[in-house]
Design a protein around this motif. Sequence first.
Motif, PDB file in Angstrom:
ATOM      1  N   VAL A  74     -13.183 -31.495   4.340  1.00 18.28           N
ATOM      2  CA  VAL A  74     -12.751 -30.176   4.804  1.00 18.28           C
ATOM      3  C   VAL A  74     -13.984 -29.446   5.327  1.00 18.28           C
ATOM      4  CG1 VAL A  74     -11.601 -28.006   4.217  1.00 18.28           C
ATOM      5  CG2 VAL A  74     -10.913 -30.132   3.095  1.00 18.28           C
ATOM      6  N   GLU A  75     -13.961 -29.108   6.620  1.00 10.77           N
ATOM      7  CA  GLU A  75     -15.061 -28.387   7.251  1.00 10.77           C
ATOM      8  C   GLU A  75     -14.696 -26.909   7.352  1.00 10.77           C
ATOM      9  OE1 GLU A  75     -15.252 -30.441  10.964  1.00 10.77           O
ATOM     10  OE2 GLU A  75     -16.503 -32.055  10.150  1.00 10.77           O
ATOM     11  N   PRO A  88     -19.388 -19.342   5.334  1.00  7.51           N
ATOM     12  CA  PRO A  88     -19.044 -20.006   4.071  1.00  7.51           C
ATOM     13  C   PRO A  88     -20.309 -20.362   3.307  1.00  7.51           C
ATOM     14  CG  PRO A  88     -18.887 -21.559   5.888  1.00  7.51           C
ATOM     15  CD  PRO A  88     -19.237 -20.231   6.491  1.00  7.51           C
ATOM     16  N   ALA A  89     -20.185 -20.478   1.991  1.00 11.70           N
ATOM     17  CA  ALA A  89     -21.330 -20.865   1.164  1.00 11.70           C
ATOM     18  C   ALA A  89     -21.734 -22.312   1.451  1.00 11.70           C
ATOM     19  CB  ALA A  89     -21.001 -20.688  -0.313  1.00 11.70           C
ATOM     20  N   MET A 104     -16.600 -20.305  -1.619  1.00 10.54           N
ATOM     21  CA  MET A 104     -16.917 -18.886  -1.479  1.00 10.54           C
ATOM     22  C   MET A 104     -17.342 -18.585  -0.040  1.00 10.54           C
ATOM     23  SD  MET A 104     -16.293 -17.761  -4.478  1.00 10.54           S
ATOM     24  CE  MET A 104     -16.909 -16.083  -4.326  1.00 10.54           C
ATOM     25  N   TYR A 105     -16.966 -17.389   0.420  1.00 12.56           N
ATOM     26  CA  TYR A 105     -17.386 -16.894   1.732  1.00 12.56           C
ATOM     27  C   TYR A 105     -18.182 -15.613   1.536  1.00 12.56           C
ATOM     28  CZ  TYR A 105     -14.580 -20.091   4.559  1.00 12.56           C
ATOM     29  OH  TYR A 105     -14.073 -21.206   5.181  1.00 12.56           O
ATOM     30  N   GLU A 106     -19.211 -15.446   2.359  1.00 11.23           N
ATOM     31  CA  GLU A 106     -20.080 -14.276   2.280  1.00 11.23           C
ATOM     32  C   GLU A 106     -19.799 -13.352   3.460  1.00 11.23           C
ATOM     33  OE1 GLU A 106     -23.999 -15.905   2.371  1.00 11.23           O
ATOM     34  OE2 GLU A 106     -23.623 -17.208   0.650  1.00 11.23           O
ATOM     35  N   PHE A 107     -19.710 -12.057   3.180  1.00 14.34           N
ATOM     36  CA  PHE A 107     -19.426 -11.044   4.194  1.00 14.34           C
ATOM     37  C   PHE A 107     -20.460  -9.940   4.080  1.00 14.34           C
ATOM     38  CE2 PHE A 107     -15.612 -12.983   2.711  1.00 14.34           C
ATOM     39  CZ  PHE A 107     -14.815 -13.160   3.820  1.00 14.34           C
ATOM     40  N   PRO A 154     -13.449 -15.705  -2.547  1.00 16.64           N
ATOM     41  CA  PRO A 154     -13.137 -17.136  -2.605  1.00 16.64           C
ATOM     42  C   PRO A 154     -11.923 -17.525  -1.764  1.00 16.64           C
ATOM     43  CG  PRO A 154     -12.171 -16.027  -4.481  1.00 16.64           C
ATOM     44  CD  PRO A 154     -12.883 -14.960  -3.669  1.00 16.64           C
ATOM     45  N   VAL A 155     -11.897 -18.809  -1.435  1.00 15.69           N
ATOM     46  CA  VAL A 155     -10.686 -19.457  -0.931  1.00 15.69           C
ATOM     47  C   VAL A 155     -10.426 -20.621  -1.878  1.00 15.69           C
ATOM     48  CG1 VAL A 155      -9.608 -20.754   0.932  1.00 15.69           C
ATOM     49  CG2 VAL A 155     -11.114 -18.851   1.473  1.00 15.69           C
ATOM     50  N   ALA A 156      -9.296 -20.584  -2.577  1.00 16.79           N
ATOM     51  CA  ALA A 156      -8.895 -21.680  -3.465  1.00 16.79           C
ATOM     52  C   ALA A 156      -7.715 -22.389  -2.809  1.00 16.79           C
ATOM     53  CB  ALA A 156      -8.516 -21.146  -4.845  1.00 16.79           C
ATOM     54  N   PHE A 157      -7.798 -23.691  -2.684  1.00 14.71           N
ATOM     55  CA  PHE A 157      -6.757 -24.413  -1.937  1.00 14.71           C
ATOM     56  C   PHE A 157      -6.510 -25.798  -2.526  1.00 14.71           C
ATOM     57  CE2 PHE A 157     -10.794 -25.515  -0.019  1.00 14.71           C
ATOM     58  CZ  PHE A 157     -10.692 -26.889   0.190  1.00 14.71           C
ATOM     59  N   VAL A 158      -5.348 -26.327  -2.163  1.00 10.51           N
ATOM     60  CA  VAL A 158      -4.957 -27.700  -2.502  1.00 10.51           C
ATOM     61  C   VAL A 158      -4.382 -28.315  -1.244  1.00 10.51           C
ATOM     62  CG1 VAL A 158      -3.408 -29.141  -3.873  1.00 10.51           C
ATOM     63  CG2 VAL A 158      -4.449 -27.125  -4.906  1.00 10.51           C
TER      64      VAL A 158
END
Length: 198
Positions: A74-75, A88-89, A104-107, A154-158
């Motif tokens: 996953v890119e 993104p981190a 995690m994403y930084e803003f 965060p982005v949490a995904f499956v």
Amino acid sequence: MTPSRRRDNLRMTGKLVVIAAGMFAFGYALVPIYRAICEATGINILALGERQLPGKSRVDPVNTQVDTTRTITVEFDTNVRGPWHFKPAVRSIEVHPGQLATVMYEFQNVQNRTMAAQAIPSYAPRQAANHFNKLECFCFNQYTLAPGERKEWPVAFVIDPKLPKDVKTITLSYTFFEVGAPTPPAPTASLIRTGEAS
């Protein structure tokens, strides 16, 4: 008050105390009684799961939904419409379908004014969108950042194990834009592959 009336009142009070004590004892005994009945009949699956069998150590249940025979790369790509630092981190991770992952994403608002913004996600290949399940994502809401304020979300995904077998790489791209400005179109597949974070 007559002595007979006083005796009747004391007798009634005694009965009420006995009833209250019996109700308390019954309520206190309900949990072990319920557990014993459930274990004997096998009705309550949770009670069965708590029971240890002789000779077996207790282990946490294994997530059988994870497909360990496949690995998906996953890119993570970011685009901004406006004066933001947004990235993104990590640039990519490898996950198995069915495995929970969090990135995690930084803003940062680099303007000298308060700004409200929201992110729009897009996916490549396009068919991956139906199999990319976000459980938590900053894209669900709008956010207000003060001048110079920095945040991490965060982005949490499956990834659904039903993802077609020929898909080995998914690019998740976010476009972050100021709320109130014209909404940008979702990036095209060519932009997703070449987009760089600011």
